[in-house]
Design a protein around this motif. Structure first.
Motif, PDB file in Angstrom:
ATOM      1  N   TYR A 150       0.829  -1.203   0.000  1.00 35.12           N
ATOM      2  CA  TYR A 150       0.000   0.000   0.000  1.00 35.12           C
ATOM      3  C   TYR A 150       0.864   1.254   0.000  1.00 35.12           C
ATOM      4  N   GLY A 151       2.128   1.071  -0.424  1.00 38.68           N
ATOM      5  CA  GLY A 151       3.053   2.184  -0.528  1.00 38.68           C
ATOM      6  C   GLY A 151       3.800   2.434   0.768  1.00 38.68           C
ATOM      7  N   GLY A 152       5.047   2.882   0.633  1.00 35.10           N
ATOM      8  CA  GLY A 152       5.840   3.182   1.815  1.00 35.10           C
ATOM      9  C   GLY A 152       6.035   1.961   2.697  1.00 35.10           C
ATOM     10  N   ASN A 153       5.680   2.090   3.969  1.00 32.27           N
ATOM     11  CA  ASN A 153       5.820   0.983   4.914  1.00 32.27           C
ATOM     12  C   ASN A 153       4.519   0.226   5.115  1.00 32.27           C
ATOM     13  N   ARG A 154       3.555   0.411   4.244  1.00 28.43           N
ATOM     14  CA  ARG A 154       2.206  -0.072   4.511  1.00 28.43           C
ATOM     15  C   ARG A 154       1.826  -1.325   3.719  1.00 28.43           C
ATOM     16  N   MET A 155       1.068  -2.152   4.394  1.00 20.21           N
ATOM     17  CA  MET A 155       0.518  -3.377   3.837  1.00 20.21           C
ATOM     18  C   MET A 155      -1.009  -3.287   3.875  1.00 20.21           C
ATOM     19  N   LEU A 156      -1.644  -3.606   2.777  1.00 21.67           N
ATOM     20  CA  LEU A 156      -3.106  -3.707   2.747  1.00 21.67           C
ATOM     21  C   LEU A 156      -3.468  -5.169   2.937  1.00 21.67           C
ATOM     22  N   VAL A 157      -4.439  -5.442   3.814  1.00 25.64           N
ATOM     23  CA  VAL A 157      -4.821  -6.829   4.089  1.00 25.64           C
ATOM     24  C   VAL A 157      -6.321  -6.921   4.319  1.00 25.64           C
ATOM     25  N   SER A 158      -6.911  -8.022   3.856  1.00 22.06           N
ATOM     26  CA  SER A 158      -8.325  -8.283   4.094  1.00 22.06           C
ATOM     27  C   SER A 158      -8.578  -9.778   3.994  1.00 22.06           C
ATOM     28  N   GLU A 159      -9.742 -10.192   4.483  1.00 20.61           N
ATOM     29  CA  GLU A 159     -10.124 -11.598   4.414  1.00 20.61           C
ATOM     30  C   GLU A 159     -10.743 -11.941   3.060  1.00 20.61           C
ATOM     31  N   GLY A 160     -10.642 -13.200   2.684  1.00 21.06           N
ATOM     32  CA  GLY A 160     -11.242 -13.691   1.456  1.00 21.06           C
ATOM     33  C   GLY A 160     -12.329 -14.706   1.737  1.00 21.06           C
ATOM     34  N   VAL A 161     -13.140 -14.436   2.729  1.00 19.43           N
ATOM     35  CA  VAL A 161     -14.229 -15.333   3.107  1.00 19.43           C
ATOM     36  C   VAL A 161     -15.527 -14.543   3.180  1.00 19.43           C
ATOM     37  N   VAL A 162     -16.603 -15.222   3.542  1.00 18.48           N
ATOM     38  CA  VAL A 162     -17.914 -14.581   3.640  1.00 18.48           C
ATOM     39  C   VAL A 162     -17.862 -13.447   4.668  1.00 18.48           C
ATOM     40  N   GLY A 163     -18.484 -12.314   4.309  1.00 12.31           N
ATOM     41  CA  GLY A 163     -18.445 -11.147   5.177  1.00 12.31           C
ATOM     42  C   GLY A 163     -19.759 -10.898   5.899  1.00 12.31           C
ATOM     43  N   GLU A 164     -19.999  -9.621   6.234  1.00 15.71           N
ATOM     44  CA  GLU A 164     -21.191  -9.214   6.982  1.00 15.71           C
ATOM     45  C   GLU A 164     -22.366  -9.007   6.030  1.00 15.71           C
ATOM     46  N   LYS A 165     -23.412  -9.794   6.192  1.00 10.71           N
ATOM     47  CA  LYS A 165     -24.594  -9.663   5.362  1.00 10.71           C
ATOM     48  C   LYS A 165     -25.335  -8.366   5.700  1.00 10.71           C
ATOM     49  N   LEU A 166     -25.742  -7.639   4.653  1.00 16.54           N
ATOM     50  CA  LEU A 166     -26.507  -6.418   4.825  1.00 16.54           C
ATOM     51  C   LEU A 166     -27.928  -6.640   4.337  1.00 16.54           C
ATOM     52  N   SER A 167     -28.871  -5.989   4.960  1.00 20.05           N
ATOM     53  CA  SER A 167     -30.274  -6.157   4.556  1.00 20.05           C
ATOM     54  C   SER A 167     -30.616  -5.315   3.341  1.00 20.05           C
ATOM     55  N   THR A 168     -29.889  -4.210   3.145  1.00 18.09           N
ATOM     56  CA  THR A 168     -30.127  -3.334   1.991  1.00 18.09           C
ATOM     57  C   THR A 168     -28.792  -2.856   1.439  1.00 18.09           C
ATOM     58  N   ALA A 169     -28.825  -2.348   0.217  1.00 12.93           N
ATOM     59  CA  ALA A 169     -27.623  -1.795  -0.394  1.00 12.93           C
ATOM     60  C   ALA A 169     -27.139  -0.596   0.412  1.00 12.93           C
ATOM     61  N   ASP A 170     -25.830  -0.553   0.669  1.00 11.63           N
ATOM     62  CA  ASP A 170     -25.297   0.509   1.510  1.00 11.63           C
ATOM     63  C   ASP A 170     -23.801   0.634   1.250  1.00 11.63           C
ATOM     64  N   THR A 171     -23.367   1.802   0.766  1.00 10.54           N
ATOM     65  CA  THR A 171     -21.941   2.004   0.533  1.00 10.54           C
ATOM     66  C   THR A 171     -21.287   2.834   1.626  1.00 10.54           C
ATOM     67  N   GLU A 172     -22.077   3.197   2.648  1.00 13.80           N
ATOM     68  CA  GLU A 172     -21.500   3.963   3.753  1.00 13.80           C
ATOM     69  C   GLU A 172     -20.495   3.106   4.522  1.00 13.80           C
ATOM     70  N   GLN A 173     -19.544   3.770   5.127  1.00 15.16           N
ATOM     71  CA  GLN A 173     -18.530   3.056   5.893  1.00 15.16           C
ATOM     72  C   GLN A 173     -19.142   2.407   7.135  1.00 15.16           C
ATOM     73  N   GLY A 174     -18.818   1.125   7.342  1.00 15.40           N
ATOM     74  CA  GLY A 174     -19.325   0.405   8.499  1.00 15.40           C
ATOM     75  C   GLY A 174     -18.279   0.332   9.603  1.00 15.40           C
ATOM     76  N   ASP A 175     -18.709  -0.062  10.760  1.00 16.76           N
ATOM     77  CA  ASP A 175     -17.795  -0.229  11.894  1.00 16.76           C
ATOM     78  C   ASP A 175     -16.918  -1.458  11.684  1.00 16.76           C
ATOM     79  N   ILE A 176     -15.667  -1.351  12.093  1.00 18.00           N
ATOM     80  CA  ILE A 176     -14.751  -2.489  12.082  1.00 18.00           C
ATOM     81  C   ILE A 176     -14.458  -2.844  13.531  1.00 18.00           C
ATOM     82  N   PRO A 177     -15.037  -3.932  14.038  1.00 15.81           N
ATOM     83  CA  PRO A 177     -14.872  -4.281  15.455  1.00 15.81           C
ATOM     84  C   PRO A 177     -13.406  -4.536  15.817  1.00 15.81           C
ATOM     85  N   MET A 178     -13.036  -4.180  17.025  1.00 17.71           N
ATOM     86  CA  MET A 178     -11.670  -4.419  17.470  1.00 17.71           C
ATOM     87  C   MET A 178     -11.346  -5.907  17.482  1.00 17.71           C
ATOM     88  N   ASP A 179     -12.347  -6.745  17.759  1.00 18.43           N
ATOM     89  CA  ASP A 179     -12.113  -8.193  17.729  1.00 18.43           C
ATOM     90  C   ASP A 179     -11.649  -8.638  16.345  1.00 18.43           C
TER      91      ASP A 179
END
Length: 395
Positions: free
Chosen positions: A260-289
């Motif tokens: 992700y440039g400089g000293n940064r690494m971009l990382v994410s999971e490649g599994v099933v995520g959080e199901k949403l009831s409606t379309a929503d592009t707003e930023q969601g909470d990322i739990p500390m867990d």
């Protein structure tokens, strides 16, 4: 009503690619409508990874054809100033001796059979390309040198500019309220700025595709799903642009990584995520867990990142189908309607070819690849395109 030969709904990276290819194929009276601005929806949330590695062979072909476009983007668009932001760093995928091993082996063999440049590495060779990682558990390592990452938003705006130069009209901040259908045939669209007549509509509505289901009365299986992305910073072990995109099938979350440039690494999971009831592009909470769990998995592969800090984070929303693969082509029973939705997290890397084949379908031209495997009818017949690794974004 103003009349157009083709109306495209959605100006993300798929819709703008469609628009570009329509004019390239000779269509001159084309209108693109977007509820917001070009590339402002899920396109702007993309991690931008480019690879041809898939366990579904049809996807390999779409990705292979798309890679050739990304690799020579300015020339393809006929615009020397156009850029997709390509960083060609390679793509490495690893499996431990577990249930992912044989699926990975089969997928790599399939890629080779389809003519994809591919190498099998041992742990030492992998370490040379990715010195910040450890490979003690690696049972199989595939490496695709002709891969990397790019910028989805930049790609979309470049497609849009090239389309406009070819005569396409793009109108932003216009909401489509419904399709106008008479006797089973599309005759126009009704919008927040009035009605437009047309005999052909291409819907690239992404997570808003359920609106199309309401307009047509058809069942279009789709679920919006939110995924979190973290950018970790570790000055002691920078993830440079020379290091490959990395997919870790040995990790619990099937994590993917890129610089992700400089000293940064971009990382994410490649599994099933959080199901949403409606379309929503707003930023969601990322739990500390979640952060703690992903961080622990990262540290297993990249030990120096055990003390890494979080530089930034965001969430992105996938338009997920039951088999995590897109629906492409005509919608049966409605003449003049072509759809492209359900990319389930890999729309960007397929966007050049998908845009072309949807344009070909709408114009009645010969289509570069068969759309039959991607037909919506597969959900009724059971001929699904489920990948070898299970549900997730590496289909």
């Amino acid at each position: 009503m103003n009349n157009y030969d083709v109306v495209v709904i959605g100006a993300g990276v798929i819709g703008t690619s469609v628009a570009f290819h329509l004019q390239k194929l000779g269509a001159r009276n084309v209108l693109v409508l977007d509820r917001a601005t070009i590339g402002a929806g899920t396109t702007s949330q993309s991690s931008g990874i480019l690879r041809t590695h898939y366990s579904v062979k049809e996807n390999v072909e779409l990705a292979r054809k798309s890679w050739s476009v990304f690799n020579d983007f300015a020339a393809y668009l006929g615009d020397e100033e156009a850029s997709c932001g390509l960083v060609k760093c390679g793509y490495m995928i690893v499996s431990a001796d577990n249930e992912k091993l044989e699926p990975l082996r089969a997928s790599l063999e399939q890629q080779k059979a389809q003519g994809i440049p591919l190498e099998l590495l041992d742990a030492q060779q992998a370490k040379e390309r990715m010195p910040i990682a450890i490979f003690d558990d690696a049972a199989l390592i595939g490496y695709e040198p002709e891969a990397g990452f790019a910028d989805a938003y930049l790609t979309a705006t470049s497609f849009a500019r090239a389309a406009r130069r070819g005569g396409v009209t793009i109108r932003e901040n216009v909401t489509v309220n419904r399709l106008l259908i008479e006797s089973g045939k599309v005759v126009g669209v009704s919008t927040s700025v009035g009605d437009f007549s047309t005999g052909a509509v291409i819907s690239t509505q992404n997570i808003w595709t359920p609106e199309l289901a309401g307009w047509t009365g058809r069942t279009l299986p789709l679920a919006p799903e939110r995924h979190a992305v973290l950018a970790l910073e570790c000055p002691e072990a920078p993830y440079t642009f020379q290091m490959p995109v990395f997919k870790d099938l040995a990790s619990e979350g099937m994590l993917y990584y890129r610089s992700y440039g400089g000293n940064r690494m971009l990382v994410s999971e490649g599994v099933v995520g959080e199901k949403l009831s409606t379309a929503d592009t707003e930023q969601g909470d990322i739990p500390m867990d979640y952060v703690v769990d992903v961080g622990a998995q990262v540290a297993e592969r990249f030990p120096a990142y055990e003390t890494a800090g979080i530089a930034s984070s965001w969430t992105g929303v996938y338009d997920v189908t039951p088999d995590w693969n897109p629906v492409l082509g005509a919608l049966p029973g409605i003449d003049g309607l072509v759809v492209g939705y359900g990319f389930s997290g890999h729309g960007f890397k397929l966007s050049p070819t998908v845009g072309k084949i949807l344009a070909q379908a709408a114009l009645g031209r010969p289509i570069d690849v068969s759309l039959k495997p991607y037909s919506i009818e597969r959900f009724a017949t059971g001929e699904l395109l489920t990948g070898k690794y299970g549900l997730g974004a590496v289909s």
